[in-house]
Motif scaffolding. Sequence first.
Motif, PDB file in Angstrom:
ATOM      1  N   LEU A 157       5.229  -4.366   2.556  1.00 30.09           N
ATOM      2  CA  LEU A 157       5.677  -3.610   1.393  1.00 30.09           C
ATOM      3  C   LEU A 157       5.809  -2.112   1.643  1.00 30.09           C
ATOM      4  O   LEU A 157       6.146  -1.357   0.739  1.00 30.09           O
ATOM      5  N   GLY A 158       5.561  -1.677   2.874  1.00 26.61           N
ATOM      6  CA  GLY A 158       5.578  -0.248   3.168  1.00 26.61           C
ATOM      7  C   GLY A 158       6.914   0.416   2.911  1.00 26.61           C
ATOM      8  O   GLY A 158       6.975   1.558   2.438  1.00 26.61           O
TER       9      GLY A 158
ATOM     10  N   ALA B  66      -2.297  -6.448   0.967  1.00 28.70           N
ATOM     11  CA  ALA B  66      -0.853  -6.235   1.012  1.00 28.70           C
ATOM     12  C   ALA B  66      -0.463  -4.898   0.412  1.00 28.70           C
ATOM     13  O   ALA B  66       0.590  -4.339   0.746  1.00 28.70           O
ATOM     14  N   PHE B  67      -1.321  -4.356  -0.478  1.00 31.16           N
ATOM     15  CA  PHE B  67      -1.023  -3.101  -1.149  1.00 31.16           C
ATOM     16  C   PHE B  67      -1.796  -1.920  -0.574  1.00 31.16           C
ATOM     17  O   PHE B  67      -1.861  -0.856  -1.212  1.00 31.16           O
ATOM     18  N   ASP B  68      -2.351  -2.076   0.593  1.00 28.92           N
ATOM     19  CA  ASP B  68      -3.074  -0.966   1.219  1.00 28.92           C
ATOM     20  C   ASP B  68      -2.164   0.253   1.348  1.00 28.92           C
ATOM     21  O   ASP B  68      -1.021   0.153   1.823  1.00 28.92           O
ATOM     22  N   GLY B  69      -2.690   1.393   0.944  1.00 27.38           N
ATOM     23  CA  GLY B  69      -1.935   2.639   1.053  1.00 27.38           C
ATOM     24  C   GLY B  69      -0.986   2.917  -0.088  1.00 27.38           C
ATOM     25  O   GLY B  69      -0.338   3.977  -0.117  1.00 27.38           O
ATOM     26  N   VAL B  70      -0.874   1.996  -1.048  1.00 24.36           N
ATOM     27  CA  VAL B  70       0.025   2.204  -2.194  1.00 24.36           C
ATOM     28  C   VAL B  70      -0.759   2.874  -3.323  1.00 24.36           C
ATOM     29  O   VAL B  70      -1.715   2.292  -3.839  1.00 24.36           O
ATOM     30  N   PRO B  71      -0.396   4.079  -3.726  1.00 25.82           N
ATOM     31  CA  PRO B  71      -1.122   4.749  -4.816  1.00 25.82           C
ATOM     32  C   PRO B  71      -0.951   4.012  -6.143  1.00 25.82           C
ATOM     33  O   PRO B  71       0.119   3.458  -6.425  1.00 25.82           O
ATOM     34  N   VAL B  72      -2.004   4.012  -6.928  1.00 24.00           N
ATOM     35  CA  VAL B  72      -1.952   3.465  -8.278  1.00 24.00           C
ATOM     36  C   VAL B  72      -1.913   4.641  -9.255  1.00 24.00           C
ATOM     37  O   VAL B  72      -2.808   5.486  -9.259  1.00 24.00           O
TER      38      VAL B  72
END
Length: 465
Positions: free
Chosen positions: A143-144, A189-195
């Motif tokens: 997802l990057g 899978a969402f590592d590094g994705v800001p919330v």
Amino acid sequence: MTTKWSRRAVLTAGIAAAAAVVAGDAPVRREPTSSLRAHWSDDLCENYAINIKSFYAKSVYQYADAVFDLITDLGVRTVRERVATGSSLGAQQQRAMQIRLAASGVRWHATVATLADWPRAEQATDAALKVFTEFYGPRLDGLGSLLHSLGGCNEVDGSVVNGEVDPQWAAHARLMQRILWERVRSDRAFDGVPVVGPSTRTDVTPERARLLGDLSAWSDWGNAHMYNRGVSPTKNIDRHLEILRPCFPHADRWFFTETGYNDSRATNRGATVSEEAAATYAVRGICDFFKRGSIYGRFELLDDPDPINTETQQSINFTSDPEAHYGLVAVPDSRSDASPDNWRRKPEFFATQRFLRLMDDRGQRPRTQPLEADIWSSHRLQRLVAYKRDGRHYLLLWRDVEVESQYYRGRGFDVPAASVRVQLRTPRPAAVYVPRYSDVPVRTQPPRTEITVEVAGDLVIVELG
């Protein structure tokens, strides 16, 4: 239409004494800055996002190829829209669009679920995130390249549930945000994705912020909506941040996921401006929000057409939806007639495009390169310094002045120019740009230690070679 203030900006020249002082724009003698902090110019490109509605299958967004071409031609790096679940035509259209955008280097700020989903918060959140892990991830090898960030529910302090504003909106918004955070942070899978937190309305109050409470345990960035209502973008940002700071007390970055201008002539709300004024304000706004650590999320790419009546002000609210005229691209006021053949790019589209192209510097982040210079100005001045990897510096200069009255009158103001003198430590060649009007310099000069420019209503950018 060229107004007095636009002519003055284009004819940028040497030092000239200002004939008058704009209210709230008091003269200053000098900014004592021998070493100016500089930001990487490419970060200004990352500081801009555009709202789209690719999952609106029967709207103007159904013309997917034309929408894609507009987004990529604009040069925007991030788009915002709510993730669609299920197998509807709109969901299919969104998935095709987001795959294409990811392949072209445009990432997605995806809003997850709505406040109306609170009775089934876990199921609604899981369904949205499942689209990423089961559809997008396998097709994009992760997802990057797709996800810029994930956002909470939209305008929670004004969301309508079952026909009325939810009386428990604050508790339900906190529930939805907590579930989103927990689900995202438990999936690699969402590592590094800001919330990003949930958004609130432009008219948010301290009392509503108090009810919403501290969301820092479940968000990385703050979120807000603030429409500028026909005035300078500098106005009200700090007050808005002050109101919402208790909700995101530790946020070092903000995302104003909706902001911008309505340029409809057919309104009696007193909150619209001409397309020309919106273009002037928008590129200044990108810089204003950048100075405050916030992304400028422009709403929206396309006008959402609705019939208007420009003659009968008494019935105007029944004949004109303000959302029909927020776009960077004009669409005819009849859905049956709207197609890419009769769309028109507004002045703001071109101004933003020129700004983003001028600041573009994709590649490995360079070392910080401060600018050694002194600046004198005859009026209060806003500024930023940017640099590129090739050693060029850019001095971005603008003022918190209004250039036009609001519609329906829409009268341009004669903004007196501020005289600005830049004294450099070493001789450097210079080129002066006004992105509102042109992608080529309005003036150049050979290497010198001094450059003078005039700054009226428009953003002026001095490139130092």
